[in-house]
Scaffold this motif. Structure first.
Motif, mmCIF file in Angstrom:
data_model
loop_
_atom_site.group_PDB
_atom_site.id
_atom_site.type_symbol
_atom_site.label_atom_id
_atom_site.label_comp_id
_atom_site.label_asym_id
_atom_site.label_seq_id
_atom_site.Cartn_x
_atom_site.Cartn_y
_atom_site.Cartn_z
ATOM 1 N N ALA A 65 -0.304 -8.190 14.062
ATOM 2 C CA ALA A 65 -1.375 -7.199 14.180
ATOM 3 C C ALA A 65 -0.973 -6.142 15.226
ATOM 4 O O ALA A 65 -0.138 -6.425 16.087
ATOM 5 N N PRO A 66 -1.592 -4.938 15.146
ATOM 6 C CA PRO A 66 -2.656 -4.495 14.257
ATOM 7 C C PRO A 66 -2.120 -3.879 12.964
ATOM 8 O O PRO A 66 -0.922 -3.588 12.861
ATOM 9 N N TYR A 67 -3.029 -3.681 12.002
ATOM 10 C CA TYR A 67 -2.705 -2.972 10.772
ATOM 11 C C TYR A 67 -3.525 -1.681 10.740
ATOM 12 O O TYR A 67 -4.500 -1.513 11.463
ATOM 13 N N SER A 68 -3.122 -0.781 9.853
ATOM 14 C CA SER A 68 -3.870 0.455 9.621
ATOM 15 C C SER A 68 -4.210 0.555 8.144
ATOM 16 O O SER A 68 -3.611 -0.133 7.303
ATOM 17 N N PHE A 69 -5.142 1.434 7.824
ATOM 18 C CA PHE A 69 -5.427 1.649 6.406
ATOM 19 C C PHE A 69 -4.253 2.307 5.696
ATOM 20 O O PHE A 69 -4.073 2.114 4.491
ATOM 21 N N ALA A 70 -3.436 3.054 6.424
ATOM 22 C CA ALA A 70 -2.206 3.578 5.811
ATOM 23 C C ALA A 70 -1.318 2.419 5.356
ATOM 24 O O ALA A 70 -0.700 2.486 4.282
ATOM 25 N N ASP A 71 -1.243 1.348 6.159
ATOM 26 C CA ASP A 71 -0.476 0.160 5.761
ATOM 27 C C ASP A 71 -1.063 -0.464 4.505
ATOM 28 O O ASP A 71 -0.329 -0.819 3.566
ATOM 29 N N LEU A 72 -2.383 -0.624 4.484
ATOM 30 C CA LEU A 72 -3.041 -1.308 3.375
ATOM 31 C C LEU A 72 -2.943 -0.492 2.085
ATOM 32 O O LEU A 72 -2.787 -1.063 0.998
ATOM 33 N N GLU A 73 -3.041 0.820 2.200
ATOM 34 C CA GLU A 73 -2.821 1.683 1.028
ATOM 35 C C GLU A 73 -1.382 1.540 0.523
ATOM 36 O O GLU A 73 -1.145 1.415 -0.692
ATOM 37 N N ALA A 74 -0.428 1.584 1.445
ATOM 38 C CA ALA A 74 0.979 1.505 1.051
ATOM 39 C C ALA A 74 1.294 0.165 0.401
ATOM 40 O O ALA A 74 2.146 0.091 -0.501
ATOM 41 N N ASP A 75 0.621 -0.904 0.838
ATOM 42 C CA ASP A 75 0.805 -2.203 0.181
ATOM 43 C C ASP A 75 0.426 -2.118 -1.291
ATOM 44 O O ASP A 75 1.122 -2.650 -2.164
ATOM 45 N N VAL A 76 -0.702 -1.459 -1.575
ATOM 46 C CA VAL A 76 -1.153 -1.339 -2.966
ATOM 47 C C VAL A 76 -0.177 -0.500 -3.779
ATOM 48 O O VAL A 76 0.193 -0.873 -4.910
ATOM 49 N N ILE A 77 0.249 0.615 -3.235
ATOM 50 C CA ILE A 77 1.207 1.456 -3.966
ATOM 51 C C ILE A 77 2.492 0.669 -4.227
ATOM 52 O O ILE A 77 3.093 0.761 -5.308
ATOM 53 N N GLY A 78 2.918 -0.138 -3.253
ATOM 54 C CA GLY A 78 4.093 -0.973 -3.458
ATOM 55 C C GLY A 78 3.905 -1.975 -4.582
ATOM 56 O O GLY A 78 4.836 -2.223 -5.361
ATOM 57 N N LEU A 79 2.712 -2.544 -4.678
ATOM 58 C CA LEU A 79 2.437 -3.477 -5.779
ATOM 59 C C LEU A 79 2.432 -2.748 -7.123
ATOM 60 O O LEU A 79 2.983 -3.256 -8.117
ATOM 61 N N LEU A 80 1.796 -1.577 -7.178
ATOM 62 C CA LEU A 80 1.797 -0.813 -8.433
ATOM 63 C C LEU A 80 3.228 -0.506 -8.868
ATOM 64 O O LEU A 80 3.571 -0.625 -10.055
ATOM 65 N N ASP A 81 4.063 -0.136 -7.913
ATOM 66 C CA ASP A 81 5.453 0.147 -8.241
ATOM 67 C C ASP A 81 6.181 -1.117 -8.699
ATOM 68 O O ASP A 81 6.963 -1.090 -9.654
ATOM 69 N N ALA A 82 5.926 -2.235 -8.009
ATOM 70 C CA ALA A 82 6.619 -3.485 -8.345
ATOM 71 C C ALA A 82 6.293 -3.941 -9.757
ATOM 72 O O ALA A 82 7.157 -4.488 -10.455
ATOM 73 N N PHE A 83 5.049 -3.713 -10.196
ATOM 74 C CA PHE A 83 4.634 -4.124 -11.545
ATOM 75 C C PHE A 83 4.736 -2.983 -12.547
ATOM 76 O O PHE A 83 4.287 -3.117 -13.683
ATOM 77 N N GLU A 84 5.307 -1.869 -12.111
ATOM 78 C CA GLU A 84 5.499 -0.691 -12.966
ATOM 79 C C GLU A 84 4.172 -0.232 -13.570
ATOM 80 O O GLU A 84 4.068 0.059 -14.766
ATOM 81 N N ILE A 85 3.150 -0.162 -12.730
ATOM 82 C CA ILE A 85 1.822 0.290 -13.132
ATOM 83 C C ILE A 85 1.694 1.759 -12.755
ATOM 84 O O ILE A 85 1.694 2.107 -11.567
ATOM 85 N N GLU A 86 1.606 2.618 -13.757
ATOM 86 C CA GLU A 86 1.500 4.043 -13.473
ATOM 87 C C GLU A 86 0.130 4.390 -12.912
ATOM 88 O O GLU A 86 0.013 5.104 -11.910
ATOM 89 N N ARG A 87 -0.929 3.889 -13.573
ATOM 90 C CA ARG A 87 -2.305 4.121 -13.138
ATOM 91 C C ARG A 87 -3.115 2.854 -13.349
ATOM 92 O O ARG A 87 -2.831 2.076 -14.270
ATOM 93 N N ALA A 88 -4.151 2.693 -12.547
ATOM 94 C CA ALA A 88 -4.999 1.513 -12.675
ATOM 95 C C ALA A 88 -6.433 1.866 -12.321
ATOM 96 O O ALA A 88 -6.702 2.808 -11.575
ATOM 97 N N HIS A 89 -7.359 1.087 -12.853
ATOM 98 C CA HIS A 89 -8.716 1.036 -12.332
ATOM 99 C C HIS A 89 -8.656 0.133 -11.103
ATOM 100 O O HIS A 89 -8.079 -0.959 -11.161
ATOM 101 N N PHE A 90 -9.238 0.566 -10.007
ATOM 102 C CA PHE A 90 -9.154 -0.191 -8.755
ATOM 103 C C PHE A 90 -10.557 -0.563 -8.313
ATOM 104 O O PHE A 90 -11.400 0.309 -8.085
ATOM 105 N N VAL A 91 -10.805 -1.865 -8.181
ATOM 106 C CA VAL A 91 -12.101 -2.379 -7.742
ATOM 107 C C VAL A 91 -11.892 -3.063 -6.397
ATOM 108 O O VAL A 91 -11.118 -4.013 -6.293
ATOM 109 N N GLY A 92 -12.578 -2.588 -5.363
ATOM 110 C CA GLY A 92 -12.453 -3.188 -4.045
ATOM 111 C C GLY A 92 -13.811 -3.449 -3.440
ATOM 112 O O GLY A 92 -14.755 -2.664 -3.626
ATOM 113 N N LEU A 93 -13.923 -4.551 -2.707
ATOM 114 C CA LEU A 93 -15.185 -4.904 -2.055
ATOM 115 C C LEU A 93 -14.980 -4.968 -0.550
ATOM 116 O O LEU A 93 -14.018 -5.580 -0.075
#
Length: 271
Positions: A65-93
């Motif tokens: 720690a600590p983390y930032s929202f820039a980190d958390l956003e980049a994690d998601v973009i990294g996952l989209l890239d890893a799974f070759e997902i161009e676009r997605a519906h994103f549901v977050g709680l």
């Protein structure tokens, strides 16, 4: 499965129907991807679903720690890239809903839509201060020390009596969260600052909240004024974790939003 994204190993599950639009599910702080079990069951025949454990949660690794929202956003973009997902519906709680706002502000080209559930865009003093105490409890007592207070804060009292399995499930997720993961994400929450960027969001947006989730229903009304075309939905009889407290009503609201989006979903709206 563990997948490397943004230099972090994140636990992921891929389910649903290949060939359909991708639906990515992002959980709250101190929970994990299992909080979405009911949504996977309901939406799996219509979407290719990716759910993941946020860094420091569930089976994902926990950088210091600590983390930032820039980190958390980049994690998601990294996952989209890893799974070759161009676009997605994103549901977050909660924490995931805040990540959704950040993605819509900074990475709209990767989204079909966002559902921002039980989340807010900012961190005023009254929101920020209690996290210092929660961080201290996590460091001094471990995550079990946060279970009772978190359940009381997140759910209506009757729910914990009439649906004991919900409380037991959440308690297990809290205890499984690493201290570094909790402290890291709590630090991100204390520096949450997306409010000024809301009027830049052009992605179709659902703002959803439990009617008993403190100030969030009112905050959603203000966010809806800033986000062009945003839809607002309120879940009766639900507190902060509305998808677990009222899963049928949550699923109906989410399904209505997704059904009403025109197909094919190719481009975000223009402001």
């Amino acid at each position: 499965m563990l997948v490397r994204a943004n230099s972090v190993m994140l636990e992921c599950q891929v389910e649903g129907t290949p060939g359909c639009d991708w639906l990515v599910l992002s959980h709250s702080i101190a929970t994990d991807l299992t909080m979405w079990d009911e949504q996977v069951r309901v939406f799996g025949d219509r979407f290719h679903i990716l759910r993941y454990d946020t860094r420091g949660h569930g089976g994902s690794h926990a950088p210091p720690a600590p983390y930032s929202f820039a980190d958390l956003e980049a994690d998601v973009i990294g996952l989209l890239d890893a799974f070759e997902i161009e676009r997605a519906h994103f549901v977050g709680l909660s924490l995931g809903g805040m990540i959704a706002l950040g993605l819509a502000i900074n990475h709209p080209d990767r989204l079909h839509s966002i559902a921002v559930c039980d989340a807010r865009p900012d961190s005023p003093p009254a929101f920020r201060a209690p996290w210092d105490e929660r961080i201290a409890v996590a460091r001094n007592e471990g995550m079990p020390g946060l279970v009772a207070s978190t359940l009381q804060r997140w759910f209506l009292p009757d729910t914990l009596v009439t649906q004991p399995g919900v409380g037991e499930h959440v308690a297990r997720m809290i205890k499984k969260t690493s201290v570094d993961g909790f402290v890291g994400c709590a630090a991100a929450l204390q520096h949450l600052d997306y409010e000024a960027g809301l009027n830049r969001i052009v992605t179709p947006t659902l703002l959803l909240a439990g009617d008993a989730d403190g100030p969030i229903p009112g905050i959603n009304l203000k966010m809806a004024e800033a986000i062009a075309g945003a839809r607002n939905a309120v879940i009766p009889g639900a507190g902060h974790i509305s998808n677990l407290e009222q899963p049928r009503l949550f699923n109906e609201a989410l399904a209505q939003f997704l059904d009403d989006l025109s197909a094919p979903l190719a481009q975000p709206r223009r402001a």
